[in-house]
Design an enzyme around this catalytic site. Structure first.
Site, PDB file in Angstrom:
ATOM      1  N   PRO A   1     -17.261  14.960  -9.630  1.00 26.58           N
ATOM      2  CA  PRO A   1     -17.132  13.745 -10.444  1.00 26.58           C
ATOM      3  C   PRO A   1     -16.171  13.875 -11.625  1.00 26.58           C
ATOM      4  O   PRO A   1     -15.342  12.990 -11.862  1.00 26.58           O
ATOM      5  CB  PRO A   1     -18.575  13.504 -10.912  1.00 26.58           C
ATOM      6  N   ASN A   2     -16.247  14.982 -12.340  1.00 31.77           N
ATOM      7  CA  ASN A   2     -15.399  15.119 -13.520  1.00 31.77           C
ATOM      8  C   ASN A   2     -13.914  15.133 -13.165  1.00 31.77           C
ATOM      9  O   ASN A   2     -13.082  14.531 -13.847  1.00 31.77           O
ATOM     10  CB  ASN A   2     -15.791  16.405 -14.274  1.00 31.77           C
TER      11      ASN A   2
ATOM     12  N   ARG B   1      -3.238  -6.442  14.251  1.00 36.51           N
ATOM     13  CA  ARG B   1      -2.053  -6.607  15.103  1.00 36.51           C
ATOM     14  C   ARG B   1      -1.865  -8.073  15.464  1.00 36.51           C
ATOM     15  O   ARG B   1      -2.848  -8.810  15.606  1.00 36.51           O
ATOM     16  CB  ARG B   1      -2.221  -5.818  16.415  1.00 36.51           C
TER      17      ARG B   1
ATOM     18  N   ASP C   1      -3.376   4.339  -2.082  1.00 32.80           N
ATOM     19  CA  ASP C   1      -4.351   4.803  -1.085  1.00 32.80           C
ATOM     20  C   ASP C   1      -4.361   6.332  -1.052  1.00 32.80           C
ATOM     21  O   ASP C   1      -3.784   6.940  -0.166  1.00 32.80           O
ATOM     22  CB  ASP C   1      -3.934   4.204   0.272  1.00 32.80           C
ATOM     23  N   LEU C   2      -5.008   6.933  -2.053  1.00 37.11           N
ATOM     24  CA  LEU C   2      -5.023   8.404  -2.129  1.00 37.11           C
ATOM     25  C   LEU C   2      -6.379   8.989  -1.760  1.00 37.11           C
ATOM     26  O   LEU C   2      -6.531  10.218  -1.714  1.00 37.11           O
ATOM     27  CB  LEU C   2      -4.600   8.868  -3.533  1.00 37.11           C
ATOM     28  N   LYS C   3      -7.378   8.142  -1.566  1.00 31.65           N
ATOM     29  CA  LYS C   3      -8.708   8.568  -1.067  1.00 31.65           C
ATOM     30  C   LYS C   3      -9.244   9.791  -1.799  1.00 31.65           C
ATOM     31  O   LYS C   3      -9.477  10.850  -1.182  1.00 31.65           O
ATOM     32  CB  LYS C   3      -8.637   8.867   0.436  1.00 31.65           C
TER      33      LYS C   3
ATOM     34  N   ASP D   1     -13.677  14.616  -4.826  1.00 29.79           N
ATOM     35  CA  ASP D   1     -13.777  15.903  -5.535  1.00 29.79           C
ATOM     36  C   ASP D   1     -15.003  15.823  -6.429  1.00 29.79           C
ATOM     37  O   ASP D   1     -15.760  14.856  -6.353  1.00 29.79           O
ATOM     38  CB  ASP D   1     -12.481  16.143  -6.346  1.00 29.79           C
TER      39      ASP D   1
ATOM     40  N   ARG E   1       3.037  -0.984  10.709  1.00 28.50           N
ATOM     41  CA  ARG E   1       4.137  -1.064  11.688  1.00 28.50           C
ATOM     42  C   ARG E   1       4.465  -2.455  12.217  1.00 28.50           C
ATOM     43  O   ARG E   1       5.653  -2.728  12.441  1.00 28.50           O
ATOM     44  CB  ARG E   1       3.851  -0.075  12.826  1.00 28.50           C
TER      45      ARG E   1
ATOM     46  N   THR F   1     -11.696   6.068  10.431  1.00 30.87           N
ATOM     47  CA  THR F   1     -11.733   5.541  11.808  1.00 30.87           C
ATOM     48  C   THR F   1     -11.347   6.608  12.831  1.00 30.87           C
ATOM     49  O   THR F   1     -11.566   6.436  14.020  1.00 30.87           O
ATOM     50  CB  THR F   1     -10.817   4.311  11.962  1.00 30.87           C
TER      51      THR F   1
ATOM     52  N   LYS G   1       0.854  -1.195   0.000  1.00 36.89           N
ATOM     53  CA  LYS G   1       0.000   0.000   0.000  1.00 36.89           C
ATOM     54  C   LYS G   1       0.883   1.235   0.000  1.00 36.89           C
ATOM     55  O   LYS G   1       1.751   1.378   0.862  1.00 36.89           O
ATOM     56  CB  LYS G   1      -0.913   0.025   1.225  1.00 36.89           C
TER      57      LYS G   1
END
Ligand code: C5P
Length: 232
Positions: free
Chosen positions: A65-66, A180, A58-60, A63, A210, A118, A31
């Site tokens: 739609p276009n 974990r 993972d740039l989320k 904005d 981690r 989260t 990732k």
């Protein structure tokens, strides 16, 4: 299909390369998040792909739609394997993302949605975002929006994966951070699960940072994660 994804939360290609050199034979699914992508740009994706890894970028995106459609077209050309958007951008934005990602030959990377971060809790949901519904209801509703827009799945807690699959279908992917090893350091994660628990409760992909990147022997920690997630 199920796999362990390592979160490469590094700030440079040098550190990422040094980390990857700790693996002799395996080519883990990686990732790449905002920190590394913004530090190094698209070349980081090309370098890592050239080494034979799958990549979850993972740039989320969130904005109009276009704009998302055009940005996704650029990302898709990087040959990434998975990427994501915020479901809060609406179904129209998510559909536009799929259009942008779909290559001329009809293939595209997997597209998943972030429901609620989260780091947002029920209190912030009500007081700042003015969302009156509970966190579980909101997360499920956003997951349903993502499914009906045609997305492949969502990023969620392992604790939410089972319910999301019950509502959105067993084929709807759940990609779960907050994992974990039993007895390991939890760090800043609040609600965690072990790899085995995550699998038994519906995770398709676990994201671990981690516990693997900071391990004395990252390759051994990665093998342990795979063993526990896939077979135990
Ligand atoms: O080091 P750790 O295993 O906590 O890393 C988890 C990774 O998953 C980090 O890159 C973090 O930003 C990401 N993530 C998360 N919780 C979310 C979404 C993404 O921990 N809800």
């Amino acid at each position: 299909m199920k796999d362990v994804i390592i979160a490469c939360d590094f700030d440079s290609w040098e550190k990422t390369k040094a980390f990857l050199e700790r693996f002799e034979n395996e080519k883990p699914f990686l990732k790449i998040g905002m920190e590394l992508f913004y530090a190094e740009g698209p070349r980081i994706v090309k370098e890592i792909k050239a080494r034979g890894h799958k990549i979850f970028l993972d740039l989320k995106l969130h904005d109009i739609p276009n704009t998302v459609k055009k940005a996704m077209k650029v990302l898709s050309a990087l040959e990434i394997d998975m990427c994501n958007v915020h479901a809060a951008g609406t179904a129209e934005m998510m559909k536009a993302a799929i259009e942008g990602l779909t290559r001329p030959d009809g293939t595209r990377p997997l597209l998943i949605a972030v429901t609620q971060l989260t780091s947002t809790d029920g209190q912030k949901l009500r007081a700042e975002l003015l969302i009156e519904k509970s966190m579980p209801e909101t997360v499920l509703h956003y997951a349903k929006n993502a499914a009906s827009a045609g997305l492949d799945g969502v990023v969620c807690s392992p604790l939410e994966a089972k319910l999301i699959k019950q509502v959105c279908g067993q084929d709807f992917l759940t990609v779960t951070p907050g994992v974990r090893f039993a007895g390991g350091d939890v760090g800043d994660q609040k609600r965690v699960a072990t790899p085995k628990w995550a699998r038994e409760n519906g995770s398709d992909y676990i994201v671990m940072g981690r516990p693997i990147t900071e391990a004395a022997d990252p390759a051994a920690a990665y093998r342990r994660a795979k063993e526990e997630f896939l077979y135990e």
